[in-house]
Structure formats: structure tokens, C-alpha cells
Design a protein around this motif. Structure first.
Motif, mmCIF file in Angstrom:
data_model
loop_
_atom_site.group_PDB
_atom_site.id
_atom_site.type_symbol
_atom_site.label_atom_id
_atom_site.label_comp_id
_atom_site.label_asym_id
_atom_site.label_seq_id
_atom_site.Cartn_x
_atom_site.Cartn_y
_atom_site.Cartn_z
ATOM 1 N N UNK B 11 71.141 48.084 -41.254
ATOM 2 C CA UNK B 11 69.869 48.297 -40.578
ATOM 3 C C UNK B 11 69.382 49.734 -40.785
ATOM 4 N N UNK B 15 65.994 52.422 -42.662
ATOM 5 C CA UNK B 15 65.163 53.271 -41.802
ATOM 6 C C UNK B 15 65.209 54.718 -42.298
ATOM 7 N N UNK B 18 63.059 55.121 -45.466
ATOM 8 C CA UNK B 18 61.614 55.171 -45.207
ATOM 9 C C UNK B 18 61.248 56.525 -44.603
ATOM 10 N N UNK B 256 63.687 44.912 -25.401
ATOM 11 C CA UNK B 256 63.812 45.273 -26.805
ATOM 12 C C UNK B 256 64.545 46.617 -26.909
ATOM 13 N N UNK B 257 63.817 47.672 -26.754
ATOM 14 C CA UNK B 257 64.391 49.002 -26.976
ATOM 15 C C UNK B 257 63.698 49.951 -26.007
ATOM 16 N N UNK B 274 59.430 54.928 -24.831
ATOM 17 C CA UNK B 274 59.525 54.864 -26.288
ATOM 18 C C UNK B 274 58.681 53.766 -26.897
ATOM 19 N N UNK B 275 58.474 52.682 -26.172
ATOM 20 C CA UNK B 275 57.730 51.577 -26.748
ATOM 21 C C UNK B 275 56.223 51.834 -26.774
ATOM 22 N N UNK B 319 54.740 55.857 -34.939
ATOM 23 C CA UNK B 319 55.805 55.142 -34.261
ATOM 24 C C UNK B 319 57.192 55.679 -34.560
ATOM 25 N N UNK B 320 58.128 54.763 -34.499
ATOM 26 C CA UNK B 320 59.549 55.072 -34.649
ATOM 27 C C UNK B 320 59.846 55.684 -36.010
ATOM 28 N N UNK C 293 55.482 40.128 -29.690
ATOM 29 C CA UNK C 293 55.774 41.489 -30.110
ATOM 30 C C UNK C 293 56.226 41.522 -31.560
ATOM 31 N N UNK C 294 55.725 42.495 -32.274
ATOM 32 C CA UNK C 294 56.117 42.680 -33.675
ATOM 33 C C UNK C 294 57.621 42.923 -33.759
ATOM 34 N N UNK C 296 60.023 41.004 -33.111
ATOM 35 C CA UNK C 296 60.842 40.370 -32.068
ATOM 36 C C UNK C 296 61.848 39.393 -32.680
ATOM 37 N N UNK C 297 62.843 39.053 -31.864
ATOM 38 C CA UNK C 297 63.924 38.202 -32.370
ATOM 39 C C UNK C 297 63.591 36.710 -32.356
ATOM 40 N N UNK C 311 58.924 46.420 -40.607
ATOM 41 C CA UNK C 311 60.060 47.157 -41.161
ATOM 42 C C UNK C 311 61.170 47.382 -40.138
ATOM 43 N N UNK C 312 60.841 47.220 -38.864
ATOM 44 C CA UNK C 312 61.799 47.554 -37.806
ATOM 45 C C UNK C 312 61.935 46.387 -36.837
ATOM 46 N N UNK C 313 63.048 46.347 -36.130
ATOM 47 C CA UNK C 313 63.197 45.306 -35.099
ATOM 48 C C UNK C 313 62.296 45.606 -33.897
ATOM 49 N N UNK C 314 62.099 44.620 -33.059
ATOM 50 C CA UNK C 314 61.241 44.756 -31.874
ATOM 51 C C UNK C 314 61.597 45.984 -31.053
ATOM 52 N N UNK C 315 60.594 46.632 -30.541
ATOM 53 C CA UNK C 315 60.831 47.781 -29.673
ATOM 54 C C UNK C 315 60.945 49.096 -30.419
ATOM 55 N N UNK C 316 60.885 49.046 -31.733
ATOM 56 C CA UNK C 316 60.858 50.256 -32.551
ATOM 57 C C UNK C 316 59.457 50.306 -33.156
ATOM 58 N N UNK C 317 58.526 50.898 -32.416
ATOM 59 C CA UNK C 317 57.115 50.711 -32.749
ATOM 60 C C UNK C 317 56.721 51.164 -34.156
ATOM 61 N N UNK C 318 56.017 50.295 -34.834
ATOM 62 C CA UNK C 318 55.349 50.686 -36.080
ATOM 63 C C UNK C 318 53.882 50.951 -35.752
#
Lengths: 382, 382, 382, 382
Positions: B11, B15, B18, B256-257, B274-275, B319-320, C293-294, C296-297, C311-318
Motif C-alpha cells: 500500500x 503512496x 506519488x 475510515x481514517x 483529517x478527512x 489531500x493526503x 465515499x471515494x 471506500x471498502x 489512488x488511496x483507500x477511503x478516508x485518505x482524501x484525494x
């Protein structure tokens, strides 16, 4: 209804009156509204009470009202005095056959609480404790979803109640609310935990259906010169093994009344925030979050406990006063049902009673004991 | 840049790439991307690496790269392996003259962390620790406002980091991420506290400028069959007397996170989530709350640390990945400045380094020790 | 990739470079970055371009690059000049065999747009139009849900795009961005509608899959001394009979980039806001609202078009840059597939192309015509 | 207070009663609660009315109440019948010396509205129109900030009122509310614009202090089989030159009661949403957005019109019923002041009256005329 305390300068008395008025089920008929006779009289007149039912002491009110004929006599008494004046009028009211509504924390000490419980049981009268936040429809929805097992076994509870209004030494700046609430002789052995921590603890137990079994408390006097805790954090263990955290702070500068709770189970969780009370966030392990709304048209998805406590359709926000009103309304409906010899419905009976009051007082005792202890865990004992 | 770990199924490797790519300052030139030779080779090809710089072991990579002429040789190495494989390549890289970027937690043990710090000091090389969340502009804004005294003395810190992704025993269901993170041999002596608690603790210290002095931890293994904590709550005391609470949970089903922090001082407080990272809520004791936004046009109100870390004007959300990119960018700018014999600006130098890595490892040690102790408080010892 | 325009003082050029860099698929190899030779040279050096590929005019760049051997030559050219300098380099690039990426609005006039389309069709080359907002995963999710019929027939569309940055006569205060965008000789026949109204119109058509059939526009020059509309509202009728409203304003003081769209069908509706782009609100006629949510699982609930663009899992904002990056990435993947003789997937092909450019130019023409007309409705003619 | 309409199955009658009850200033003493005699009687009993004051027709009620001695007679009559039965009882009540509270839209036709205004002027009695949304404290705050010039000249107003409850042909499915509101013989010449568009228009004029001068309407009958518009969008021009947009839709599937307004001036703007009514977003051209909250402690920042209309401190949310209650309370306070020969304060006088009713009826007429016209603009004529 008769009212003890709640004169013209008090905060919560006016709230109780609006809540009681709201649904046209309850009428304020008499009051001993202040220990200051002028205030008592003036407040009574402002409230359009008949002059002969404006009393100067609660003893006078209870005695005289008890002597009235049944069709004129009040049915119940609301006690909205500072904490140290809860127990005596409550006992006297029950002894004279009046049901009571009482502010939280229920008494000044746990010992008083236990005596009050005994009296309630002996008299068979109702005691309604105004843990306002359990009156919100979406809180009731949350409780029922947990009860239904929608989230599986509950694993974690996070409840926080930050306020900012005691960030300064307001009790020395003429703030009457602050003055008694920070005074150990009037408020009890805890400040923030007694005032708002009890609400948070009640909410956690009410929604989860669990009981706190042990806890680890860190209480703080943040503002110099204050005698009672104005901030605290508590680790919690519940009787099913779930763990939790409770924060109550009155020095969280800039916060209003930001009670918020999150409960997580095996399959999902929920989040509710008092400042946007008509929304319940329902989170799922592997489905999109849902936003449940008070008064919504998907009535099959909403518990009867939620819908029973709504007055308006979705999108017409109800608030704090309506939540408070729900407690009065359910109490009044239960009382009416009883007076008519009927069985109140389970929805009517859903208001906080004497057992919740005991839990609250025991919470205060346990938190204070834990704070003084060097051990990590202190058992929660009622 | 050369990369150790981060092959095609990982994972965090993607990241990092990028983030490193984003600003056109860094180029991935070589890698030892997996302990599996086929994966290493295949991953390298997918990333358009020259075949002779796709290495099968990190030892090979470090040795061979060190032998290249200066104009061809990489400047630094990024280590994105599981925790137990941080220390050996980090030491070797430093020994061969390479700066390093390393994932958190910095090492497997506190002892390793201290050795690594010593090595960094001896070599004079840079170590950049990717505590991503401190890369967000509004986090930097928060830190600077606290530093400026905008809120007065800090009194209370609440940081929570709920995730739901370990609500089931996913490590037994083929989830490779879950597998190593829940394995004490690969992850270290803590699960959730090591993985995300360290982020929360770093964020609290970074924003507040305070240090945790003692703590009281309650760690839980909620999901049966798991070897490391997947949930925990911690009471905190900071070196200025402020108290706090930290929650890290990976069984908060449906989250989520959801890293969120609140910091309260005498005059006001701040909240950052963070979200929704481009927003910083700034709450005042007796003024309306303000909503500060990354990239906004009121540049006089925003710290140079915030504006330096924005790429877009207000309303064009970063974002992240951009927060991650900021860490790489500041590291690269610092490195470039050094290479050019210039003094990096204070904004460039604002990325987590080896001391933060030590704090993180000490946090894990202290939390685990506290959890095993019956005493309420455990001193935080580095 | 070669770039025309986008020198060191430009806004959008830097955005394009970050977006193109992000995924390691594209390399900036040459540029004619400014009409000012010094700026062109300096900008090229700052971007580490080889000196011989820093060109002073786009004509030079196109000619010289076309003469390079195939393995050195760029594949495509990005045109990020002001609107009035889109058409000439675009035509020339296509004529020399280069694919193009081009900023919106595609050209200066609808007539140019049609000629460009013809050229694209003749050459068989790709034209990618950077309607950024259609690059967001949750926008793609919205489009696919509408397409799947989840909401039934679409009935109402509300799209608004308020910005505040032209609330003052900034074009006279040295704001270069404001200067050309408010100048009819450089921007075209509309200001706010050309600059951001086209984005709003594209988003409405992209998500709904419908076409605007007629409209009624009210354009305003709010700030005195300005030559082009800085505000406007438009009533819309779509080809399936649905109605709508579009607002684009650059004098909405205090707004950043608050593009928001709501689409309602027979069974429910959706809402998406650019400033919180990872969230898609899905509203149902008789079920609770869902929050998609973008990343999301619950991948079975998310369209392949959404997941392909995360590019990222949910909660890691793009954010905005990733959305922009998605357009470049899909364009690059499509180009690569073609170069390798493969068929690009439908997800790769999902980027705005020349037809969307025509729609945008026709939108500008229709809106301006409607504004000048006393009739309620003006037909939308391409 | 006496009530006409509002029997047990009605929606708005119960709302009026709660609102009137709330503050203990008003007592329901009699009613003609339904045209169905059984319903009228049953509803009256449920409301604890004295049997002899439960009337079967409004004519009977007005006549008999007028004949009562002054100390027993009601002071005012509330009219909560469907629109086509507003005018006759209103005229009769005024003719018999009763003040009136009346639901919006004030009458069935503009002509009736004008006659009613004349009658109000002749009799000198009060007419209170329940445009609920202007009763919210943060709406009043918004109005006063505009009035104070905080935002400079107003330039743009966007008001939208989407509801979803008429997404199906509910009037044929036994929904009584839907039945009369979609019936031109009972509701008037417009459906959605009459029912909720008038609220939106009132809110825009109330907050901005401006008057709509001309408009361009597009009304739609979306659900097949319906006789009146269930959706519409309107371009607006105000008397100061500002432009705007108004959307009212009852087919916005999934929306509850999502009234929202944004107003922009030269220096900033504001945003208010009915579903989170205690919050007013205040946006500045070059300062961070501020979040003003009802009941907050920064009383110097809040208008006396806002604080006068709050019952609880900040963070104790008030809602729709309290907003409604504010209208009743201000009306009652004005009435009391008059009866006592005092001058009501400007805060008391701040409730919608007959002129607002005229505006509402003229809005309906103008919108319908514009919809039928092929011209872009239709003048707003009262």
C-alpha cells in the motif's frame, strides 16, 4: 404542576416551564420559586400564578397544596433548585403524595439518592429525572438499534461533553449559574463531572444498554482559584467487556454544549451530536454510512420510540426544548394513564427514573474516588 | 531516490512514489522493491526503472549505488518495509552516505531508534520520518497559532484516531496489510498504538508544542485470536500541566481514517479533522468561530508554514497525497539547499526527523508498560 | 509532453505539471512556456528542461520537436495559454502529428471549435479537454448511478458555481489572472460563463447524461468598469424534458470555488460539492440518505469508473490535483494502449474530448445570445 | 385564542398550538376546528376545550365569541384552513373586532388580499402572517447585518427550497395534505410556488430588505396527472439592481425541507439553511468565514432582534417550533403592549403582517403570469 426553585433569574426553571407547556398536557399552578421572598412573589406574578398559590417556601407549598381538594390540587412537583436542595423537598413531596420531576444530579450525595429511591418504592409514586439528552428522538433511535442487535456486540464507546463557559473564574464575576455549580457546598463533590459528566455517562448507558463496571478518572481543576473539577477524562469498562472513554470539560474554550457520542459494535457504529440532534449517523462495516433523520418518512426504519417523540415531519428541526418536552410529555402520559387506570405504553415509560438517578450519583462517587486513587481501576459501586 | 520495499502489492510504497513524484523535484532511480525476487523485478519494470538498477536485496542496492559515480548515484533512500525491517537498511544506508526517508514507527524497538539517532548524528545525514499528518497546511497553521500564543496556555488536548478496517480477523482472510501489522514479530510490541497511535501522539505534540510527560493506557485486543492491541485509550499529561486523551482504534466499525484533534487554551481552541483537511476550525471564548481554509486569500492571517505547503488556491482541495508530498518536498528542498551550500528556510526544515522517531518509539514503550501496570500513571521515558 | 504557456507566473500551468507528474506516466520534456522570452527561458530552467528544448515560441517548438527522432520526440502537447491562443497552436500541433491536451474553454469561438473538431477527426489524434471536475471519482460514481437508472428518470438539475475572487476590479489591481479573464479580446465573448459556467454546464451534462436543449440566461456585469459578465443565472431545459438551473458567479464575495450540483430523479437524488469531493450524498425517496465515499471498502457499491480513479483507500482524501491527474492519467493510458495497439478500457476512455469542447463553446454562444434576447427561451445550437 | 381549522388530522394546526403554547402567553379557548362536525367536536375535546366553546362553524364561533363579555372573550383568532377558506373567516373576524393570525399564502387571490389589507387598515386590528422562517433568530441576525451594511450593497441572492414529498402522485394515494395543496380549487393558481415559493420569496425580501422588481419564471408539472406546478425556478431582479434565483420544488426526491439562502454583497455574504437553523455562515471577501450561533455568548456581535428571539443559550438547539413560537410570541407581546397602552418595541413588532401577505399573493400572480409569457421578464406588480 408546582415548581420549587426556578425563579426569574434561574436558567433551568424557564426551560422546564417551556418544556412542560409545550404539548398542552401540563399547567403550572403554583410555585415556591425562590428562597428570596420578593423574587418568589415577582416570579409567580410574571407567570400568571394565582396570588394565593405563590408560596415563599417549599414547605408551605407542599403542605398547603396537599390540603387542597383533589380536583384543585397539583399532581406533581418539579424541583429545579441547586443540587443541595433536591433531597429535602423531594422527600417531603413524596411524603405528601406528590409525584416529582427532579433535575440531575438527583441529590447531593449517593446516600440521599438511596434514601430517595427507598421512598419512591414505598410510596409507589413516580420520580422523573430530567436527563434531557435521552429525550431526543434520535437518541432513542440509537438505543433501539443497539438493542435490536443491528451493530452486534458493542465494543467501544466514546462520549465527550466539552463546554467552554467556565474557562474563566466566572463565579467571581457575578455569574450566578457558575457560582453555585462550582461551590462544593451547593453542587456536591464534583463540578464538571457532576454537572455534565453525569449526562454523558447516562447517555452512554442509555444508548448502549450497558453498565459501567469500572473506571479510571483524571479530574482537573484548570482555572486557578476554583474548588471543584472543571475538566476530566475517564477510561471506562462496561459490563459486557466493552471499553470506552468519557470526557467532560467546562474549560474547552469556544465550545458551546458539544455533547457527542460514538458507539461501535461488531457490524457498525453510530454517532450522535447534540448540537445537530435530528441526525443520527449510522456507519456500517462494509456498506455506505446512512443518515437517519428525526421525523423522516421511512417510518419502517425508525423505531416507535423515535417516532413517538417527534412533533414535526422531517426537515422541521426539533431541538433541546422538545427533547426536554418529551421527558415531561412521557412522564405526563404515564401519569395520566395511571390516573385513568390504564397501562402506559413502553414508549410512555421511556423517561429517566430513580434508578438512573442512583447511577448518576454513584458515577460521581466513583469518579471522585478514582481520581484520588493511584490505582488504575476503581470499581463502580452503587 | 532509491526505494526499499514498496513492491506492487504494498500500500504505502505507491503512496510514497506519488508523493515524491508530485513536485518534479525527485526521481525514482532504483529499488529493492520486494524480498520476493520476481516481485522485485516485476515491480521495478512497472515503474520504468533501468533494469540494472532493479535490485533483489537492499544490501545489493546500497552497495552498488554507493559505488556509482556521484552524478549518477541516488541522493537518498526511502525505506517502506514492515517495521522489523526498518533498522538494518537504515543503518546500512547511513553508513554508505545516503540520506534516508523512513516510514513510522521509525524502528522495531526503542533501542534501535536510539542507535539510529546516534548514527544520524555521527554521519550528519538527514533522516526524514513520514508522519504524514503533520504535512497538512492547516496542521501547520494550527501549530503556528498555538506557538504565537493565540490561544494562551494550552489546557486540554483531545485526539482520536478511529479506523474500522481491523474489525474482523482480516489477517486470516488474506489481507497482507493486516497480516504484518498484527504480527508482533513484524510490527513490534503494539498493534493499533504503534500503527496509528503514534500518528495521534505525534500530531498532539506537533500542534501543541508540548511533550507528553506521563500517561495511563488501556489497550485492548478486541477481535478474538489477535496477538496485538487493536484498540486503546490513553489519558495524557503534558509537560506544561495540560491534560489530554488519545484514542486509537482499528475496530471502530464503519470509520475510515477519522483522525481528529481538538486543542483548547485559555482564550480559545482549534479543531482539525483529517478527512476534511483543508479546514481548521478556530473557536474563541467570546467571539464567533472562524473557519480557516488552506490556500485562502487572507494570507496575512495564514502562517508562512501553511502557505508554503499549499499548491492550489482556496477551494481547490488538496489531500493526503499532497500532505505526504509536502514532507518529501520539504526534505528535498532542505537537501538541495544543503547540496548547494545554502541554509534551508525554517519552512523547509519543518518535516519530522529522528527525534520525532524516538518520541514515537518511546510512546509505544510507555503505552505498553502502562497497560501492563496497575498504577494509574506511567512516566514517559525516552 | 511539451507545454505551451504555463510559465512561472501562470496559475494553471503549474497545476497541469503536478497533475501530469503524479502517476509517473508522463514526463515534461520541452516547453514554449511564455511569450516573454526571458520568462520562457527562466521557467524552463526552473523545470529542469534541457536547454535546447526550451523554446521561445510554440511554432518553434512544434516544428523542432516534430523533426526529432521518434524515440526522443514528445507524444503530446499541452496548451495552457489564455483562450485566444488555444486554436492556432492546437491546429498546428495536430498538423504535426501531436496529440493535444487543452484547457477549457476549448477555443475562442465556436467556429474555431468546429474547425478543431474537424481536424481531430481528420488526423485521428486525441484531444483531451481538461474539464477537471469530471475527473473526481465521486462525480464518475454519480454519472454511473444515473446511467444505471438508480434514480429513475431525471427531473431536475441544480448546479451552482459561486466564486468571490472578482468581487473587486482586481484586473486593474495587478491581478494577471483577472486581467486576461475579464478581457473580451483574450477571454472571449463571456467572462464568468466562459470561465466557470462551462464547467458547471459540463458537469450537469456529464453526470446526468442529458443535453441542454434550450435555456434562458441572465448575465450581469456587477463590478463597474468590467467589460464581461462576472455573474449569471440560467434556466435550463434538457433533452428529456427535465428542467434545471445553473448559476455561475465570480462576485459571490467570500466563496472560494464552491461548485455544487444536485440531480433529482423519480426515486431519489444526489448531491456533490467540489470542496468536499470525496463524498457523494445519495438521497432516497423513502430510505435514509447514504453517504458514498471515494476509496471506500464497499467496492461492490462503487462503479469501476470511481474505483479506477482512486489512488488511496477511503478516508485518505484525494483532491483537485488528483482529479486533474485522473484526466491526464486516463489520457495517457489511452494513448499508451493505442501506441501498443491495444484497446483502451472504457474507464481509460472516460476523459473529456473534442465533443465536450464543442458543447462548451456552444454553451457560451447560447448563453450570450439568450442574454441579449427579450425572449424567454433560446435554443441550444451547436 | 380561538382556532379555525386545524382539527385532529391537520398538520399545521397542531404546530400552531404548540407554538402558541410554548411561552405561556397564549391560551387556546375555543375553536371551529373542522368542517366535519364530528371531527370538530372530537378535536375540541382532545384539546380540553370547554364543550360550549367547541364550535361547528367559524361563523358560529365568531358570532358567539364576539357576544361574550370582554374578560372571557378571546383576543384573536388563528386561521389555519386551506387557502380558499382564509379570506371569509378573516374578514368576518376583523369585522367582529378580533385580531387575526393567518397561514400563508394569506388569501386565495391577490384581490382578496387587497380587500383584507383595506379591512385591516380600517379596523386598526393586527394581522399576523405565519411566515415561519422569518421567526428564526439567525434569520433575524442576517437581516440586521444586511441592514447595518456589513456586507455593503447586496448584489446576488440565491434561495432554494427543495422538498421531495410530492415526488409521487400522493394526492391520489390518500394523502390529505397533498390532496388540497395540489387542487387548484383549494390551493389557488399555483402549487409549489404558492406553498413554498412564497416562503422563499419572503425570506429573500426579509433578509435583504429589497423588493423583487421583475422576474422570469419556469414552472413545471413534473408528476403526470397533477393540476398545479410541483416545481419551478425563477430568475429575479431586485429594486436595487441585484439579481437572484429562486427555486421551489416539491419533486426533489429525498429532500425534506431544505430551504437555504445565500446573499452576497460587496464585502461578503451570508448563508443560512433551515435544517441547521442555529448557525449563520458569514463569509468575508478577505477574512476567514465566521460561524455565528444562536444564543451565543458574544452578545455584542448579535443583534437585539436575534437575542430577543432565543430561549436557550448557545448549543441548546432551538428549532422550527420555536421559530413559529417567536411569531406568536411577538404578536402576543405586541398585542399585550397595545392592550396595556404601551408602545411595543421594534423587536416585538418584527413579525410578518398584511403587507407581507400582499407581497406573497403578488408573487404568486407574477410567477404564474411570467410562466405563461414568452417574454423573459415580467414586472412584479402588487
Amino acid at each position: 404542576m408546582g415548581m420549587i426553585g426556578g425563579g426569574k433569574d434561574a436558567f433551568i426553571g424557564a426551560i422546564h416551564r417551556i418544556a412542560a407547556n409545550m404539548d398542552g398536557l401540563i399547567e403550572l399552578s403554583c410555585g415556591a420559586l425562590s428562597i428570596n421572598p420578593d423574587t418568589a412573589m415577582e416570579s409567580g406574578k410574571m407567570l400568571f400564578l394565582e396570588e394565593e398559590r405563590i408560596y415563599l417556601t417549599y414547605e408551605e407549598m407542599i403542605t398547603k397544596e396537599a390540603a387542597l381538594p383533589a380536583d384543585k390540587r397539583i399532581d406533581f412537583i418539579t424541583i429545579v433548585t441547586p443540587n443541595f436542595v433536591h433531597f429535602p423537598p423531594a422527600m417531603m413531596a413524596l411524603d405528601h403524595g406528590f409525584h416529582i420531576v427532579i433535575e440531575k444530579p438527583m441529590t447531593f450525595t449517593l446516600d440521599e439518592a438511596k434514601k430517595l429511591k427507598k421512598k419512591v418504592e414505598e410510596t409507589g409514586l413516580l420520580l422523573c429525572l430530567t436527563h434531557t439528552y435521552s429525550g431526543y428522538p434520535m437518541v432513542k433511535q440509537a438505543r433501539q438499534m443497539v438493542k435490536n442487535g443491528d451493530f452486534g456486540k458493542i465494543r467501544k464507546i466514546m462520549v465527550e461533553y466539552p463546554q467552554g463557559w467556565l474557562s474563566r473564574l466566572s463565579e467571581r464575576e457575578g455569574n450566578a449559574q457558575a457560582a453555585w455549580r462550582t461551590d462544593p457546598k451547593k453542587s456536591g463533590k464534583s463540578g464538571s463531572m457532576g454537572d455534565i459528566g453525569t449526562h454523558a455517562a447516562h447517555l452512554a448507558e442509555y444508548i448502549s444498554g450497558l453498565k459501567i463496571k469500572k473506571l479510571c478518572a483524571d479530574l482537573n481543576i484548570v482555572v486557578e482559584g476554583r474548588a471543584l473539577d472543571d475538566d476530566g477524562s475517564v477510561l471506562l469498562k462496561f459490563d459486557n467487556g466493552a471499553s470506552g472513554i468519557l470526557v467532560a470539560s467546562q474549560i474547552a474554550a469556544g465550545e458551546e454544549n458539544a455533547l457527542r457520542i460514538k458507539v461501535y459494535g461488531e457490524k457498525g457504529g453510530l454517532e450522535w451530536a447534540q448540537q445537530e440532534p435530528n441526525t443520527l449517523l449510522v456507519k456500517w462495516l462494509d456498506q455506505p454510512m446512512q443518515v437517519l433523520r428525526a421525523g423522516a418518512n421511512y417510518t419502517d426504519r425508525l423505531s416507535s420510540f423515535a417516532t413517538h417523540n417527534c412533533r414535526t415531519p422531517g426537515g422541521h428541526p426539533e431541538g433541546y426544548l422538545e427533547a426536554f418536552g418529551n421527558i415531561y410529555r412521557n412522564f405526563a402520559l404515564t401519569l395520566s394513564a395511571r390516573l385513568e387506570g390504564k397501562q402506559p405504553t413502553k414508549e410512555m415509560l421511556d423517561f429517566p427514573q430513580v434508578d438512573e438517578g442512583i447511577r448518576g450519583m454513584a458515577f460521581i462517587d466513583t469518579v471522585v474516588a478514582s481520581n484520588q486513587s493511584g490505582k488504575k481501576w476503581t470499581e463502580f459501586v452503587e
